[in-house]
Design a protein around this motif. Sequence first.
Motif, PDB file in Angstrom:
ATOM      1  N   ALA A 404     -27.889  18.536  31.227  1.00 57.28           N
ATOM      2  CA  ALA A 404     -27.625  19.866  31.060  1.00 57.28           C
ATOM      3  C   ALA A 404     -26.796  20.493  32.116  1.00 57.28           C
ATOM      4  N   PHE A 405     -26.764  20.041  33.207  1.00 59.21           N
ATOM      5  CA  PHE A 405     -25.730  20.885  34.210  1.00 59.21           C
ATOM      6  C   PHE A 405     -24.784  19.843  34.865  1.00 59.21           C
ATOM      7  N   GLY A 406     -24.860  18.502  34.409  1.00 58.81           N
ATOM      8  CA  GLY A 406     -23.901  17.678  35.430  1.00 58.81           C
ATOM      9  C   GLY A 406     -24.535  17.449  36.785  1.00 58.81           C
ATOM     10  N   ASP A 407     -25.958  17.724  36.879  1.00 57.81           N
ATOM     11  CA  ASP A 407     -26.455  17.785  38.329  1.00 57.81           C
ATOM     12  C   ASP A 407     -27.803  17.362  38.250  1.00 57.81           C
ATOM     13  N   ALA A 408     -28.220  15.900  38.415  1.00 56.52           N
ATOM     14  CA  ALA A 408     -29.391  15.445  38.514  1.00 56.52           C
ATOM     15  C   ALA A 408     -30.374  16.367  39.373  1.00 56.52           C
ATOM     16  N   GLN A 409     -29.767  16.909  40.431  1.00 55.87           N
ATOM     17  CA  GLN A 409     -30.332  17.532  41.694  1.00 55.87           C
ATOM     18  C   GLN A 409     -30.648  19.025  41.635  1.00 55.87           C
ATOM     19  N   ALA A 410     -30.508  19.442  40.286  1.00 57.90           N
ATOM     20  CA  ALA A 410     -30.381  20.924  40.184  1.00 57.90           C
ATOM     21  C   ALA A 410     -31.779  21.583  40.585  1.00 57.90           C
ATOM     22  N   ALA A 411     -32.613  20.544  40.637  1.00 57.63           N
ATOM     23  CA  ALA A 411     -33.912  21.076  41.113  1.00 57.63           C
ATOM     24  C   ALA A 411     -34.508  19.975  42.008  1.00 57.63           C
ATOM     25  N   ARG A 412     -35.451  20.262  43.027  1.00 54.90           N
ATOM     26  CA  ARG A 412     -35.652  19.335  44.060  1.00 54.90           C
ATOM     27  C   ARG A 412     -37.031  19.003  43.975  1.00 54.90           C
ATOM     28  N   PHE A 413     -37.682  17.826  43.612  1.00 55.35           N
ATOM     29  CA  PHE A 413     -39.021  17.649  43.326  1.00 55.35           C
ATOM     30  C   PHE A 413     -39.886  17.849  44.830  1.00 55.35           C
ATOM     31  N   PRO A 414     -40.939  18.603  44.746  1.00 52.75           N
ATOM     32  CA  PRO A 414     -41.838  18.785  46.000  1.00 52.75           C
ATOM     33  C   PRO A 414     -42.375  17.821  46.738  1.00 52.75           C
ATOM     34  N   GLY A 415     -42.634  16.711  45.971  1.00 44.05           N
ATOM     35  CA  GLY A 415     -43.377  15.467  46.889  1.00 44.05           C
ATOM     36  C   GLY A 415     -42.586  14.366  46.791  1.00 44.05           C
ATOM     37  N   ALA A 416     -43.177  13.234  47.527  1.00 43.24           N
ATOM     38  CA  ALA A 416     -42.763  11.851  47.460  1.00 43.24           C
ATOM     39  C   ALA A 416     -42.945  11.318  46.034  1.00 43.24           C
ATOM     40  N   LEU A 417     -41.811  10.279  46.188  1.00 46.77           N
ATOM     41  CA  LEU A 417     -41.833   9.351  44.910  1.00 46.77           C
ATOM     42  C   LEU A 417     -41.746   7.830  44.858  1.00 46.77           C
ATOM     43  N   PRO A 418     -42.872   7.423  45.351  1.00 46.45           N
ATOM     44  CA  PRO A 418     -42.610   5.687  45.981  1.00 46.45           C
ATOM     45  C   PRO A 418     -42.250   5.142  44.559  1.00 46.45           C
ATOM     46  N   PRO A 419     -41.859   3.815  44.481  1.00 40.82           N
ATOM     47  CA  PRO A 419     -41.571   3.119  43.507  1.00 40.82           C
ATOM     48  C   PRO A 419     -42.748   2.681  42.606  1.00 40.82           C
ATOM     49  N   PRO A 420     -42.668   2.735  41.242  1.00 43.08           N
ATOM     50  CA  PRO A 420     -43.784   2.388  40.413  1.00 43.08           C
ATOM     51  C   PRO A 420     -44.048   0.958  40.303  1.00 43.08           C
ATOM     52  N   ALA A 421     -45.438   0.483  40.070  1.00 42.72           N
ATOM     53  CA  ALA A 421     -45.987  -0.628  40.040  1.00 42.72           C
ATOM     54  C   ALA A 421     -46.773  -1.141  38.929  1.00 42.72           C
ATOM     55  N   PRO A 422     -46.468  -0.799  37.590  1.00 45.11           N
ATOM     56  CA  PRO A 422     -47.062  -0.869  36.589  1.00 45.11           C
ATOM     57  C   PRO A 422     -47.408  -2.356  35.997  1.00 45.11           C
ATOM     58  N   LEU A 423     -48.514  -2.573  35.188  1.00 47.08           N
ATOM     59  CA  LEU A 423     -48.615  -3.915  34.461  1.00 47.08           C
ATOM     60  C   LEU A 423     -47.856  -3.588  33.030  1.00 47.08           C
ATOM     61  N   LYS A 424     -46.930  -4.386  32.826  1.00 46.56           N
ATOM     62  CA  LYS A 424     -46.249  -4.276  31.619  1.00 46.56           C
ATOM     63  C   LYS A 424     -47.031  -5.212  30.675  1.00 46.56           C
ATOM     64  N   VAL A 425     -47.141  -4.367  29.380  1.00 44.42           N
ATOM     65  CA  VAL A 425     -47.812  -5.166  28.349  1.00 44.42           C
ATOM     66  C   VAL A 425     -47.105  -4.689  26.858  1.00 44.42           C
ATOM     67  N   GLY A 426     -47.386  -5.765  25.959  1.00 41.70           N
ATOM     68  CA  GLY A 426     -46.795  -5.243  24.481  1.00 41.70           C
ATOM     69  C   GLY A 426     -47.765  -4.142  23.992  1.00 41.70           C
ATOM     70  N   ASN A 427     -47.422  -4.002  22.809  1.00 44.99           N
ATOM     71  CA  ASN A 427     -48.327  -2.885  21.967  1.00 44.99           C
ATOM     72  C   ASN A 427     -49.405  -3.813  21.530  1.00 44.99           C
ATOM     73  N   ASP A 428     -50.294  -4.085  22.250  1.00 41.43           N
ATOM     74  CA  ASP A 428     -51.343  -5.126  22.416  1.00 41.43           C
ATOM     75  C   ASP A 428     -52.785  -4.714  22.735  1.00 41.43           C
ATOM     76  N   PHE A 429     -53.563  -4.477  21.677  1.00 39.20           N
ATOM     77  CA  PHE A 429     -54.903  -4.134  22.167  1.00 39.20           C
ATOM     78  C   PHE A 429     -55.708  -5.101  22.997  1.00 39.20           C
ATOM     79  N   ALA A 430     -55.381  -6.570  22.752  1.00 36.84           N
ATOM     80  CA  ALA A 430     -56.067  -7.467  23.473  1.00 36.84           C
ATOM     81  C   ALA A 430     -55.657  -7.418  25.033  1.00 36.84           C
ATOM     82  N   ALA A 431     -54.474  -7.159  25.426  1.00 39.91           N
ATOM     83  CA  ALA A 431     -54.080  -6.930  26.604  1.00 39.91           C
ATOM     84  C   ALA A 431     -54.849  -5.706  27.371  1.00 39.91           C
ATOM     85  N   LEU A 432     -55.189  -4.400  26.613  1.00 42.30           N
ATOM     86  CA  LEU A 432     -55.673  -3.418  26.863  1.00 42.30           C
ATOM     87  C   LEU A 432     -57.248  -3.723  27.205  1.00 42.30           C
ATOM     88  N   ARG A 433     -57.797  -4.496  26.414  1.00 39.96           N
ATOM     89  CA  ARG A 433     -59.140  -4.984  26.174  1.00 39.96           C
ATOM     90  C   ARG A 433     -59.431  -5.677  27.658  1.00 39.96           C
TER      91      ARG A 433
END
Length: 444
Positions: A404-433
């Motif tokens: 929109a603005f050519g500026d990703a910092q046009a607004a500053r997030f108010p909190g800390a943002l540590p790196p994510p650590a998800p479990l990557k799965v397919g579109n897979d009910f067995a993995a969710l189960r």
Amino acid sequence: MSSPNPEPQFVSTADASCRGSLRDVLLSAMPPKGGLWVPRTIPRLAPDFVERHRDSSYAELAEAVVAPYFGEALGPAVLRRLCQEAFDFPVPLVRPEKLRGTPAGRISVLELFHGPSAAFKDFAVRTLVRVTARVLGDEFPQLTVLAATSGDTGAAVTEACAGVPGVRAVVLYPRVGVSAVQESQIARARPGVVALSVDGTFDDCQALVKRALADESLRRRRPLLTANSINPVRLIAQVPFAVHAKRLLAQGRRMAVVVPSGNLGNVGAVQLARRMGLDVAALVAATNPNSPLPELFATGAYRPRRAVPTASNAMDIGDPNNLSRLLAWREGGPAVGAVTVDDPATLDAMRRVRDASGYVLCPHTAVGWKAAEDLLAAEGDRLDEVVVFGTAHPAKFPDVLQAAFGDAQAARFPGALPPPAPLKVGNDFAALRQVLESDAGFGR
């Protein structure tokens, strides 16, 4: 602890003979005969309700609004403490100062993003977790809160559940389409949180959650509770938004509400407030091109579709969960409109508002702002103010700010943002189960 209310407070939209108590709807978010849970009766606000609560805190107002739904089950002292804990952040109504005297000067933003996850869903999820722990905590030592998210719900769920003894959040989100800020909030490592990055869309994640909730063998192992807006506790917790907006306006002003809408829970909450007697002159669901709602209202044909990524990613939903509730409360009640705002119009609204006033809209709120402009152009002579629900902090969407603005910092997030650590799965009910059958997230 208060005893769970044994009276059937809720009924199914599909079959009014299917009834459940608050405990029932927490344990079974979807009625056994289909449809969605709705309150059996809709209480009425007293004619002077808004005036009597002009000087109340937001927590006090919310307590008064939701008491007819939860008060008997929880008891007044517990309900008061719950609301004080859940709603301990500001909820301002903002009118960009530099727009006063212009046509857009009648548009205001109800900023619902000052909670811990910087999105409106904090209100509902913090309420839900506290109600659940109170009603079910003694009966079940381990509770799994299961949610699909297109961005903001997952952040609110993980913030609300992290570190709560005996509670874990299992959150599914699409690998593509969630912003880096949202993913950090959802999937950073912490006790009580299991984040699943799914190779699919939000609708795929939602389908997996619905399948799990309907699986009796899974539910026999330990309760599966949903934090998605199919849970009526979540939706009821959002009813105070419109009441709060109304009391922040001068008495007698004709208020319209525009709600950026994806799963239709928030717009359904405003319509429920209207059915309770709140005077809202017009209500518009502002959607992106994924939503089937504008076509349904225009033609009567409901054609769900596979969602595609847009700038307003938390609204990328092609088969909204709360449709049956919204239709039930729309039938025989005040009219509800629905409009589509595409990405070029969204980015244009963000630029125009910032250039004119310095105020930065998130892309979802920008969808609402554009719809508010169009509503004033069409019906402005019967409206004094259009309140747009500001659903998220704009800094949650740096890629969109860049576009929109050519500026990703046009607004500053108010909190800390540590790196994510998800479990990557397919579109897979067995993995969710496998995750749901394990003790992952319970600290073992």
